[in-house]
Design a protein around this motif. Structure first.
Motif, PDB file in Angstrom:
ATOM      1  N   GLU A  74       0.918  -1.185  -0.039  1.00 29.97           N
ATOM      2  CA  GLU A  74       0.025   0.031   0.024  1.00 29.97           C
ATOM      3  C   GLU A  74       0.949   1.194   0.087  1.00 29.97           C
ATOM      4  O   GLU A  74       0.526   2.135  -0.750  1.00 29.97           O
ATOM      5  N   HIS A  75       2.043   1.166   0.819  1.00 23.60           N
ATOM      6  CA  HIS A  75       2.826   2.488   0.745  1.00 23.60           C
ATOM      7  C   HIS A  75       3.368   2.610  -0.406  1.00 23.60           C
ATOM      8  O   HIS A  75       3.819   3.703  -0.928  1.00 23.60           O
ATOM      9  N   TYR A  76       4.022   1.480  -1.012  1.00 26.76           N
ATOM     10  CA  TYR A  76       4.492   1.637  -2.325  1.00 26.76           C
ATOM     11  C   TYR A  76       3.590   2.172  -3.446  1.00 26.76           C
ATOM     12  O   TYR A  76       4.225   2.977  -4.365  1.00 26.76           O
ATOM     13  N   ARG A  77       2.306   1.861  -3.341  1.00 25.34           N
ATOM     14  CA  ARG A  77       1.401   2.287  -4.436  1.00 25.34           C
ATOM     15  C   ARG A  77       1.152   3.591  -4.229  1.00 25.34           C
ATOM     16  O   ARG A  77       1.156   4.647  -5.307  1.00 25.34           O
ATOM     17  N   GLN A  78       1.390   4.134  -2.766  1.00 25.01           N
ATOM     18  CA  GLN A  78       0.939   5.649  -2.697  1.00 25.01           C
ATOM     19  C   GLN A  78       2.261   6.360  -2.995  1.00 25.01           C
ATOM     20  O   GLN A  78       1.913   7.374  -3.546  1.00 25.01           O
TER      21      GLN A  78
END
Length: 260
Positions: A74-78
């Motif tokens: 999720e954080h890499y996507r963000q």
């Protein structure tokens, strides 16, 4: 002047939160993550999305260290979204590759393959980045291979992989004659036969030449387990049929009662 003053305050607060997070990182990672999130929010508030992206990557790395694939994803996507907003396409794609990596570890194979394909459509327009295309296609293909499930269930994921292979061939004409393409297409022929020895030999031979990383081997081991399950199922089914046939023969020979 008033406008600049207003901008300065959240910037100072963001810097303070970032420094606080860096100090806490080794002592209390959970508290550090909270401070990192505060810094990200503040940088976004003042439009510093590149800084927000860099910090978000740092958060993702902390989750990676903790083997928390869902939060890392999720954080890499963000972070990818933040970089993309600043038109930092290469950094955005690097984050998307991480998204695909973690998606596969979470068994979100279709999402992983879609993400690899999304990156490939960007890389194809850059002469340097396009050198990575065959590896990206290979990893996207392995995701679909790993999603196959039980061998006799129809291998829907393998039908999807054939569609992806055509998409990738259209993106990069050289892929069709590559060793990565040959490896994937051979797997599509080998796996339905449920011959464990041939499957293992194919992986071993390709690995010796290509050097598969631990992520690829982990997903391929999942396929190996599927094949082993099918081999065991077929063996038990054969034993059951042989037992039933012998029972019928014994009945005909009068050795046992029909109701025994």
């Amino acid at each position: 002047a008033d406008c600049m003053a207003n901008i300065g305050k959240p910037h100072e607060a963001a810097v303070f939160s970032l420094k606080s997070a860096e100090m806490m990182r080794r002592i209390d990672p959970a508290e550090a993550i909270d401070s990192y999130h505060n810094a990200v929010s503040m940088y976004c508030e003042i439009g510093r999305f590149y800084s927000a992206a860099n910090i978000t990557v740092g958060i993702a790395e902390l989750f990676e260290q903790d083997r928390n694939n869902a939060d890392a994803l999720e954080h890499y996507r963000q972070a990818s979204d933040y970089y993309n907003g600043e038109n930092c396409i290469a950094q955005s794609c690097i984050c998307l590759l991480k998204v695909a990596y973690h998606a596969a570890l979470l068994s979100r194979f279709e999402y992983a393959t879609e993400t690899y394909t999304k990156v490939a459509k960007v890389y194809i327009h850059d002469n340097l980045l396009r050198l990575n295309l065959h590896e990206i296609f290979l990893k996207g293909g392995i995701c679909q291979i790993a999603a196959g499930g039980r061998i006799k269930d129809g291998l829907l994921a393998h039908k999807v992989l054939k569609e992806y292979l055509m998409i990738w061939e259209d993106l990069d004409y050289s892929f069709k004659t590559s060793r990565e393409h040959l490896f994937l297409t051979n797997l599509l022929l080998i796996i339905p036969k449920a011959d464990l020895d041939i499957f293992v030999d194919h992986i071993y031979n390709f690995d010796n030449v290509y050097g598969l990383d631990s992520w690829c081997l982990r997903l391929l081991n999942r396929v190996k387990e599927d094949i082993e399950e099918e081999v065991n199922r077929a063996f038990e089914e054969k034993k059951q049929k042989e037992s039933e046939a012998k029972h019928l023969e014994d009945i005909k020979a009068g050795l046992v009662s029909e109701f025994a």
